[in-house]
Motif scaffolding. Structure first.
Motif, mmCIF file in Angstrom:
data_model
loop_
_atom_site.group_PDB
_atom_site.id
_atom_site.type_symbol
_atom_site.label_atom_id
_atom_site.label_comp_id
_atom_site.label_asym_id
_atom_site.label_seq_id
_atom_site.Cartn_x
_atom_site.Cartn_y
_atom_site.Cartn_z
ATOM 1 N N GLN A 5 -12.913 40.101 -98.079
ATOM 2 C CA GLN A 5 -11.606 40.555 -97.604
ATOM 3 C C GLN A 5 -11.059 39.453 -96.704
ATOM 4 O OE1 GLN A 5 -11.813 43.973 -95.058
ATOM 5 N NE2 GLN A 5 -9.613 44.105 -94.731
ATOM 6 N N VAL A 6 -9.853 39.008 -96.973
ATOM 7 C CA VAL A 6 -9.284 37.891 -96.218
ATOM 8 C C VAL A 6 -8.000 38.322 -95.526
ATOM 9 C CG1 VAL A 6 -8.426 35.519 -96.323
ATOM 10 C CG2 VAL A 6 -10.249 36.254 -97.878
ATOM 11 N N LYS A 9 -16.838 36.591 -91.095
ATOM 12 C CA LYS A 9 -17.371 37.878 -90.686
ATOM 13 C C LYS A 9 -18.071 38.509 -91.895
ATOM 14 C CE LYS A 9 -15.284 37.666 -86.639
ATOM 15 N NZ LYS A 9 -16.055 37.427 -85.390
ATOM 16 N N SER A 10 -18.797 39.596 -91.646
ATOM 17 C CA SER A 10 -19.404 40.331 -92.756
ATOM 18 C C SER A 10 -19.299 41.823 -92.479
ATOM 19 C CB SER A 10 -20.874 39.932 -92.938
ATOM 20 O OG SER A 10 -21.622 40.227 -91.775
ATOM 21 N N SER A 11 -19.160 42.602 -93.537
ATOM 22 C CA SER A 11 -19.033 44.049 -93.394
ATOM 23 C C SER A 11 -19.309 44.712 -94.734
ATOM 24 C CB SER A 11 -17.622 44.420 -92.908
ATOM 25 O OG SER A 11 -17.455 45.823 -92.850
ATOM 26 N N GLU A 12 -19.980 45.857 -94.693
ATOM 27 C CA GLU A 12 -20.219 46.580 -95.937
ATOM 28 C C GLU A 12 -18.937 47.222 -96.453
ATOM 29 O OE1 GLU A 12 -23.409 49.342 -95.517
ATOM 30 O OE2 GLU A 12 -24.924 47.792 -95.839
ATOM 31 N N ARG A 13 -18.029 47.552 -95.540
ATOM 32 C CA ARG A 13 -16.778 48.224 -95.919
ATOM 33 C C ARG A 13 -15.577 47.356 -95.558
ATOM 34 N NH1 ARG A 13 -20.022 52.058 -93.450
ATOM 35 N NH2 ARG A 13 -20.679 53.795 -94.779
ATOM 36 N N ALA A 14 -14.473 47.614 -96.225
ATOM 37 C CA ALA A 14 -13.230 46.913 -95.905
ATOM 38 C C ALA A 14 -12.793 47.295 -94.495
ATOM 39 C CB ALA A 14 -12.137 47.276 -96.910
ATOM 40 N N VAL A 37 -9.283 35.115 -91.215
ATOM 41 C CA VAL A 37 -10.486 35.907 -90.971
ATOM 42 C C VAL A 37 -11.031 36.263 -92.340
ATOM 43 C CG1 VAL A 37 -11.450 38.003 -89.975
ATOM 44 C CG2 VAL A 37 -9.513 36.865 -88.846
ATOM 45 N N VAL A 38 -12.228 35.776 -92.653
ATOM 46 C CA VAL A 38 -12.820 35.977 -93.977
ATOM 47 C C VAL A 38 -14.015 36.912 -93.817
ATOM 48 C CG1 VAL A 38 -13.773 34.859 -96.015
ATOM 49 C CG2 VAL A 38 -12.086 33.650 -94.613
ATOM 50 N N VAL A 39 -13.864 38.139 -94.300
ATOM 51 C CA VAL A 39 -14.903 39.161 -94.148
ATOM 52 C C VAL A 39 -15.692 39.262 -95.448
ATOM 53 C CG1 VAL A 39 -15.402 41.546 -93.496
ATOM 54 C CG2 VAL A 39 -13.347 40.418 -92.598
ATOM 55 N N GLU A 41 -27.600 34.728 -91.418
ATOM 56 C CA GLU A 41 -28.040 34.038 -92.638
ATOM 57 C C GLU A 41 -26.845 33.601 -93.484
ATOM 58 O OE1 GLU A 41 -32.293 36.446 -92.904
ATOM 59 O OE2 GLU A 41 -30.574 37.104 -94.101
ATOM 60 N N MET A 42 -25.819 34.429 -93.537
ATOM 61 C CA MET A 42 -24.604 34.080 -94.268
ATOM 62 C C MET A 42 -23.908 32.885 -93.621
ATOM 63 S SD MET A 42 -21.128 36.302 -94.547
ATOM 64 C CE MET A 42 -20.666 35.738 -92.891
#
Length: 278
Positions: free
Chosen positions: A247-248, A199-204, A237-239, A83-84
Protein backbone atom coordinates in the motif's frame (compact mmCIF):
# COMPACT_ATOMS: atom_id res chain seq x y z
CA UNK A 1 19.94 28.02 2.00
CA UNK A 2 20.71 26.28 5.29
CA UNK A 3 23.25 23.54 5.86
CA UNK A 4 26.02 22.57 3.48
CA UNK A 5 26.00 24.10 0.01
CA UNK A 6 24.80 21.81 -2.72
CA UNK A 7 28.28 21.60 -4.26
CA UNK A 8 29.23 19.16 -1.51
CA UNK A 9 25.85 17.50 -1.10
CA UNK A 10 27.08 13.98 -1.88
CA UNK A 11 29.74 14.15 0.81
CA UNK A 12 27.14 15.46 3.24
CA UNK A 13 24.72 12.63 2.40
CA UNK A 14 27.51 10.11 2.93
CA UNK A 15 28.14 11.63 6.36
CA UNK A 16 24.50 11.19 7.33
CA UNK A 17 24.87 7.41 7.15
CA UNK A 18 26.81 7.52 10.43
CA UNK A 19 24.83 8.26 13.59
CA UNK A 20 26.79 11.09 15.22
CA UNK A 21 24.65 11.59 18.33
CA UNK A 22 25.24 9.98 21.72
CA UNK A 23 22.35 7.97 23.11
CA UNK A 24 21.27 8.72 26.69
CA UNK A 25 18.75 6.40 28.37
CA UNK A 26 19.05 7.74 31.92
CA UNK A 27 18.99 11.55 32.08
CA UNK A 28 15.37 12.05 31.03
CA UNK A 29 12.71 10.22 33.09
CA UNK A 30 10.30 10.44 30.16
CA UNK A 31 12.44 8.38 27.81
CA UNK A 32 15.51 8.22 25.63
CA UNK A 33 17.26 11.35 24.36
CA UNK A 34 20.32 12.04 22.21
CA UNK A 35 23.15 14.56 22.56
CA UNK A 36 25.59 16.05 20.07
CA UNK A 37 29.19 17.03 20.77
CA UNK A 38 28.09 20.45 22.00
CA UNK A 39 25.67 18.93 24.50
CA UNK A 40 22.53 19.87 22.59
CA UNK A 41 19.61 17.52 23.31
CA UNK A 42 17.44 15.84 20.68
CA UNK A 43 14.26 13.79 21.15
CA UNK A 44 13.38 10.98 18.73
CA UNK A 45 10.93 11.63 15.92
CA UNK A 46 8.94 8.53 16.85
CA UNK A 47 8.67 9.63 20.47
CA UNK A 48 7.32 13.04 19.43
CA UNK A 49 4.81 11.41 17.09
CA UNK A 50 3.64 9.02 19.81
CA UNK A 51 3.22 11.73 22.44
CA UNK A 52 1.35 14.10 20.11
CA UNK A 53 -0.97 11.48 18.59
CA UNK A 54 -4.73 12.06 19.03
CA UNK A 55 -5.98 10.90 22.42
CA UNK A 56 -8.33 8.30 20.94
CA UNK A 57 -5.36 6.69 19.14
CA UNK A 58 -3.33 6.60 22.36
CA UNK A 59 -6.26 5.02 24.19
CA UNK A 60 -6.77 2.42 21.48
CA UNK A 61 -3.07 1.48 21.51
CA UNK A 62 -3.06 1.20 25.31
CA UNK A 63 -6.11 -1.08 25.25
CA UNK A 64 -4.62 -3.14 22.42
CA UNK A 65 -1.33 -3.61 24.31
CA UNK A 66 -3.23 -4.73 27.42
CA UNK A 67 -4.83 -7.68 25.64
CA UNK A 68 -3.19 -11.05 26.16
CA UNK A 69 -0.86 -12.09 23.38
CA UNK A 70 -0.68 -8.71 21.65
CA UNK A 71 2.77 -7.79 22.99
CA UNK A 72 4.21 -11.03 21.56
CA UNK A 73 2.41 -10.27 18.28
CA UNK A 74 3.92 -6.77 18.24
CA UNK A 75 7.41 -8.13 18.86
CA UNK A 76 6.97 -10.64 16.05
CA UNK A 77 5.77 -7.90 13.71
CA UNK A 78 8.76 -5.75 14.67
CA UNK A 79 11.10 -8.62 13.82
CA UNK A 80 9.44 -9.05 10.42
CA UNK A 81 9.77 -5.33 9.82
CA UNK A 82 13.46 -5.41 10.67
CA UNK A 83 14.11 -8.31 8.31
CA UNK A 84 12.17 -6.57 5.54
CA UNK A 85 14.13 -3.34 6.09
CA UNK A 86 17.44 -5.22 6.05
CA UNK A 87 16.51 -6.86 2.74
CA UNK A 88 15.61 -3.53 1.12
CA UNK A 89 18.79 -1.96 2.47
CA UNK A 90 20.89 -4.80 1.05
CA UNK A 91 19.25 -4.53 -2.37
CA UNK A 92 19.68 -0.76 -2.67
CA UNK A 93 23.24 -0.65 -1.33
CA UNK A 94 24.30 -3.51 -3.59
CA UNK A 95 22.58 -1.87 -6.54
CA UNK A 96 24.42 1.39 -5.91
CA UNK A 97 27.78 -0.36 -5.58
CA UNK A 98 27.37 -2.21 -8.89
CA UNK A 99 25.73 0.67 -10.75
CA UNK A 100 28.26 3.28 -9.66
CA UNK A 101 31.21 1.12 -10.65
CA UNK A 102 29.68 0.70 -14.12
CA UNK A 103 28.80 4.39 -14.47
CA UNK A 104 32.32 5.39 -13.40
CA UNK A 105 33.86 3.19 -16.10
CA UNK A 106 31.56 4.64 -18.74
CA UNK A 107 31.66 8.23 -17.51
CA UNK A 108 27.86 8.22 -17.48
CA UNK A 109 27.16 10.61 -14.60
CA UNK A 110 25.05 13.75 -14.99
CA UNK A 111 24.53 16.46 -12.37
CA UNK A 112 20.97 17.64 -11.80
CA UNK A 113 19.75 21.11 -10.94
CA UNK A 114 19.58 20.03 -7.28
CA UNK A 115 23.31 19.27 -7.24
CA UNK A 116 22.86 15.50 -7.11
CA UNK A 117 24.71 13.28 -9.56
CA UNK A 118 22.66 10.69 -11.39
CA UNK A 119 23.54 7.69 -13.52
CA UNK A 120 21.33 6.37 -16.37
CA UNK A 121 18.13 4.66 -15.27
CA UNK A 122 19.00 1.67 -17.43
CA UNK A 123 22.21 1.07 -15.45
CA UNK A 124 20.35 1.37 -12.14
CA UNK A 125 17.69 -1.13 -13.27
CA UNK A 126 20.31 -3.57 -14.55
CA UNK A 127 22.23 -3.35 -11.26
CA UNK A 128 19.03 -3.84 -9.26
CA UNK A 129 18.29 -7.06 -11.14
CA UNK A 130 21.82 -8.23 -10.27
CA UNK A 131 21.21 -7.40 -6.60
CA UNK A 132 17.91 -9.31 -6.59
CA UNK A 133 19.57 -12.36 -8.12
CA UNK A 134 22.29 -12.49 -5.46
CA UNK A 135 20.27 -11.42 -2.42
CA UNK A 136 20.34 -13.54 0.75
CA UNK A 137 17.23 -15.57 1.55
CA UNK A 138 14.71 -13.79 3.77
CA UNK A 139 13.15 -15.81 6.65
CA UNK A 140 9.83 -17.36 5.69
CA UNK A 141 7.71 -15.20 8.04
CA UNK A 142 9.05 -12.02 6.42
CA UNK A 143 9.48 -13.23 2.84
CA UNK A 144 6.14 -11.97 1.52
CA UNK A 145 6.69 -8.48 2.91
CA UNK A 146 10.25 -8.33 1.58
CA UNK A 147 9.22 -9.64 -1.85
CA UNK A 148 6.41 -7.11 -2.22
CA UNK A 149 8.64 -4.23 -1.18
CA UNK A 150 11.43 -5.37 -3.50
CA UNK A 151 8.97 -5.47 -6.40
CA UNK A 152 7.77 -1.95 -5.66
CA UNK A 153 11.34 -0.63 -5.50
CA UNK A 154 12.19 -2.28 -8.82
CA UNK A 155 9.17 -0.74 -10.51
CA UNK A 156 9.31 2.75 -9.03
CA UNK A 157 12.79 3.75 -7.81
CA UNK A 158 15.04 5.09 -10.55
CA UNK A 159 17.94 6.27 -8.34
CA UNK A 160 18.89 5.79 -4.68
CA UNK A 161 20.82 8.71 -3.21
CA UNK A 162 20.96 7.68 0.47
CA UNK A 163 19.85 4.59 2.39
CA UNK A 164 19.28 4.41 6.16
CA UNK A 165 20.58 7.89 7.02
CA UNK A 166 20.26 10.01 10.15
CA UNK A 167 18.86 13.52 10.48
CA UNK A 168 18.58 16.02 13.30
CA UNK A 169 17.14 19.49 13.62
CA UNK A 170 17.90 22.59 15.70
CA UNK A 171 14.27 22.33 16.78
CA UNK A 172 15.34 19.45 19.01
CA UNK A 173 14.55 16.18 17.25
CA UNK A 174 16.48 13.40 15.54
CA UNK A 175 15.69 10.25 13.61
CA UNK A 176 16.66 7.78 10.93
CA UNK A 177 15.11 7.82 7.47
CA UNK A 178 14.92 4.75 5.27
CA UNK A 179 15.67 6.20 1.86
CA UNK A 180 16.19 9.30 -0.27
CA UNK A 181 15.49 8.32 -3.88
CA UNK A 182 14.15 9.37 -7.23
CA UNK A 183 10.68 7.82 -7.36
CA UNK A 184 8.22 7.70 -10.23
CA UNK A 185 5.14 9.80 -9.52
CA UNK A 186 1.81 7.99 -9.99
CA UNK A 187 0.38 11.29 -11.24
CA UNK A 188 2.58 12.10 -14.24
CA UNK A 189 5.07 9.21 -14.57
CA UNK A 190 8.10 11.46 -13.93
CA UNK A 191 10.77 10.79 -11.29
CA UNK A 192 11.09 13.23 -8.38
CA UNK A 193 13.46 13.47 -5.44
CA UNK A 194 11.47 11.69 -2.74
CA UNK A 195 11.81 10.96 0.96
CA UNK A 196 10.70 7.36 1.53
CA UNK A 197 9.79 5.33 4.61
CA UNK A 198 9.17 1.57 4.62
CA UNK A 199 6.44 0.14 6.84
CA UNK A 200 4.77 -3.26 7.14
CA UNK A 201 1.24 -4.29 8.07
CA UNK A 202 -0.99 -7.32 7.66
CA UNK A 203 -3.95 -5.05 6.88
CA UNK A 204 -4.40 -1.93 4.78
CA UNK A 205 -3.99 1.28 6.77
CA UNK A 206 -6.66 3.98 6.82
CA UNK A 207 -5.74 7.60 6.05
CA UNK A 208 -6.05 8.35 9.77
CA UNK A 209 -3.58 5.63 10.70
CA UNK A 210 -1.24 6.78 7.93
CA UNK A 211 -1.30 10.38 9.19
CA UNK A 212 1.49 9.82 11.71
CA UNK A 213 3.68 8.24 9.03
CA UNK A 214 2.99 11.16 6.72
CA UNK A 215 4.05 13.68 9.38
CA UNK A 216 7.13 11.52 9.98
CA UNK A 217 8.15 12.19 6.39
CA UNK A 218 7.77 15.90 7.13
CA UNK A 219 10.23 15.52 10.02
CA UNK A 220 12.79 13.78 7.81
CA UNK A 221 12.32 16.25 4.96
CA UNK A 222 12.88 19.23 7.27
CA UNK A 223 15.93 17.63 8.89
CA UNK A 224 17.41 16.77 5.51
CA UNK A 225 16.95 20.35 4.31
CA UNK A 226 18.64 21.70 7.43
CA UNK A 227 21.68 19.44 6.99
CA UNK A 228 22.12 19.49 3.20
CA UNK A 229 20.05 22.29 1.69
CA UNK A 230 18.13 19.73 -0.37
CA UNK A 231 14.38 20.19 -0.86
CA UNK A 232 12.59 16.96 -1.70
CA UNK A 233 9.78 17.18 -4.24
CA UNK A 234 7.69 14.28 -2.95
CA UNK A 235 7.23 11.70 -0.21
CA UNK A 236 6.17 8.06 -0.09
CA UNK A 237 5.00 5.85 2.76
CA UNK A 238 5.31 2.30 1.43
CA UNK A 239 3.45 -0.24 3.57
CA UNK A 240 4.52 -3.77 2.65
CA UNK A 241 1.91 -6.53 3.01
CA UNK A 242 2.20 -10.25 3.67
CA UNK A 243 1.06 -10.93 0.09
CA UNK A 244 0.74 -8.77 -2.98
CA UNK A 245 1.82 -5.23 -3.73
CA UNK A 246 2.45 -2.73 -0.92
CA UNK A 247 0.00 0.00 0.00
CA UNK A 248 1.57 3.29 -1.06
CA UNK A 249 0.66 6.74 0.18
CA UNK A 250 2.39 9.10 -2.24
CA UNK A 251 2.81 12.74 -1.23
CA UNK A 252 3.04 15.51 -3.80
CA UNK A 253 5.34 18.47 -3.23
CA UNK A 254 2.46 20.45 -1.72
CA UNK A 255 1.59 17.56 0.59
CA UNK A 256 5.18 17.10 1.80
CA UNK A 257 5.36 20.82 2.62
CA UNK A 258 2.13 20.39 4.59
CA UNK A 259 3.64 17.43 6.47
CA UNK A 260 6.63 19.59 7.39
CA UNK A 261 4.33 22.24 8.85
CA UNK A 262 2.27 19.71 10.79
CA UNK A 263 5.31 18.06 12.30
CA UNK A 264 6.68 21.46 13.33
CA UNK A 265 3.37 22.07 15.13
CA UNK A 266 3.64 18.67 16.82
CA UNK A 267 7.16 19.51 17.98
CA UNK A 268 5.88 22.75 19.49
CA UNK A 269 3.07 20.94 21.32
CA UNK A 270 5.43 18.22 22.49
CA UNK A 271 7.95 20.57 24.07
CA UNK A 272 5.21 22.76 25.56
CA UNK A 273 3.75 19.69 27.27
CA UNK A 274 7.20 18.52 28.32
CA UNK A 275 7.84 21.91 29.98
CA UNK A 276 4.60 21.64 31.95
CA UNK A 277 5.44 18.18 33.29
CA UNK A 278 9.03 18.89 34.36
Amino acid sequence: MTGTVLHGVHNTLAGLRKWNLERDDESDPNGRIYRDEQGNIYHSVTRILKETAPEHQKEWLANWAAREGNIAFRDSAAQRGTEMHNHAEYLLKTTNKVARATANRKGSWKTGADGLERLPKSIFSWAYDKAIAGAPTVPWSSAGYARGLAGWIGGNVTQAHAIEFSIHSPFGYAGTCDCLADVVSPHDGRSYLTIVDWKSSERARSEELLSGYIDQLGAYSTGLHHLTGLRVKAGAVVVARRTGAPQVRYLTELEIRGAEVRFAERVERYFAKLTLTT
